[in-house]
Design an enzyme around this catalytic site. Sequence first.
Site, mmCIF file in Angstrom:
data_model
loop_
_atom_site.group_PDB
_atom_site.id
_atom_site.type_symbol
_atom_site.label_atom_id
_atom_site.label_comp_id
_atom_site.label_asym_id
_atom_site.label_seq_id
_atom_site.Cartn_x
_atom_site.Cartn_y
_atom_site.Cartn_z
ATOM 1 N N SER A 101 -2.787 -7.754 2.988
ATOM 2 C CA SER A 101 -3.216 -7.658 4.301
ATOM 3 C C SER A 101 -3.685 -8.776 5.194
ATOM 4 C CB SER A 101 -4.386 -6.554 4.757
ATOM 5 O OG SER A 101 -4.017 -5.203 4.405
ATOM 6 N N LYS B 33 -15.528 -7.227 4.370
ATOM 7 C CA LYS B 33 -14.695 -8.500 4.684
ATOM 8 C C LYS B 33 -14.763 -8.951 6.022
ATOM 9 C CE LYS B 33 -11.398 -7.132 1.029
ATOM 10 N NZ LYS B 33 -9.973 -6.880 0.732
ATOM 11 N N HIS C 276 0.779 -1.174 0.000
ATOM 12 C CA HIS C 276 0.116 0.093 -0.137
ATOM 13 C C HIS C 276 0.887 1.164 0.002
ATOM 14 C CE1 HIS C 276 -3.114 -2.688 2.408
ATOM 15 N NE2 HIS C 276 -3.521 -2.377 1.162
ATOM 16 N N ARG D 97 -1.528 -6.097 -8.480
ATOM 17 C CA ARG D 97 -0.452 -6.996 -8.107
ATOM 18 C C ARG D 97 -0.452 -8.011 -9.145
ATOM 19 N NH1 ARG D 97 -2.659 -8.019 -2.266
ATOM 20 N NH2 ARG D 97 -4.397 -8.421 -3.758
HETATM 21 O O1 PNS Z 1 -8.908 -3.075 0.055
HETATM 22 P P1 PNS Z 1 -10.200 -3.348 -0.646
HETATM 23 O O2 PNS Z 1 -10.875 -4.353 0.262
HETATM 24 O O3 PNS Z 1 -10.003 -4.070 -1.803
HETATM 25 O O4 PNS Z 1 -10.862 -1.924 -0.943
HETATM 26 C C1 PNS Z 1 -12.318 -2.222 -1.563
HETATM 27 C C2 PNS Z 1 -12.870 -0.946 -1.817
HETATM 28 C C3 PNS Z 1 -13.164 -0.167 -0.420
HETATM 29 C C4 PNS Z 1 -12.333 0.033 -2.644
HETATM 30 C C5 PNS Z 1 -14.421 -1.359 -2.326
HETATM 31 O O5 PNS Z 1 -15.021 -2.318 -1.384
HETATM 32 C C6 PNS Z 1 -15.480 -0.035 -2.116
HETATM 33 O O6 PNS Z 1 -15.028 0.981 -2.806
HETATM 34 N N1 PNS Z 1 -16.507 -0.144 -1.438
HETATM 35 C C7 PNS Z 1 -17.310 1.013 -1.357
HETATM 36 C C8 PNS Z 1 -18.957 0.615 -1.702
HETATM 37 C C9 PNS Z 1 -18.924 0.830 -3.366
HETATM 38 O O7 PNS Z 1 -18.834 2.008 -3.746
HETATM 39 N N2 PNS Z 1 -19.254 -0.160 -4.006
HETATM 40 C C10 PNS Z 1 -19.463 0.076 -5.479
HETATM 41 C C11 PNS Z 1 -18.066 -0.017 -6.308
HETATM 42 S S1 PNS Z 1 -18.170 -1.830 -7.053
#
Ligand code: PNS
Length: 164
Positions: free
Chosen positions: A131, A43, A19, A93
């Site tokens: 993570s 998650k 990150h 990645r």
């Molecule tokens: O680190 P991560 O868990 O891969 O991040 C995922 C994240 C936070 C980017 C994603 O879950 C998100 O943007 N959630 C907010 C809800 C949203 O906007 N959902 C629609 C997008 S598909």
Amino acid sequence: MHTVKAIYPGTFDPLTNGHLDLIARGSKIVDYLVVAILRNAEKGTPLFTVPEREEMIAEATRGFGNVTVTTFDGLLVDFARQQGAKAVLRGIRAISDYEYEFQMAMMNRKLDPELETLFMMPAEKYTYVSSRLIKGVFQLGGDVTALVPPLVVERLKAKVPGRV
Ligand code: PNS
């Protein structure tokens, strides 16, 4: 003046060197980078609370003049609009990340055609770091010191019983 603000969203439970590598790369190409922690975790149960994660990121990114950290809830596109951000930064990645990232980027584009997703690749040495793996390895007694910032190692030790 044309300034570009980008959001780097994620769970960050906890922040890894992967990150941080992406934050360093992103902060060089945009004017302002906002690291945004999702509050309503999708998650399962996180290891660190949102304020703990926010504190770790703030401390680890103190040296960057154009990086801030905050939290968000709800749709990413709504948060980006509130922030006046033109782009979302995400790391890829490996090919295995691509499908999920592609779906999210396309859904976000559908929801807000003005918001662009920028993909960057972390340094090769962090391509396998996540993570989830960090938490798993640390909890089983493994050494993660080369893969997360020192302050995260300290927080992991304090959080996981039996590890000093
Ligand atoms: O680190 P991560 O868990 O891969 O991040 C995922 C994240 C936070 C980017 C994603 O879950 C998100 O943007 N959630 C907010 C809800 C949203 O906007 N959902 C629609 C997008 S598909």
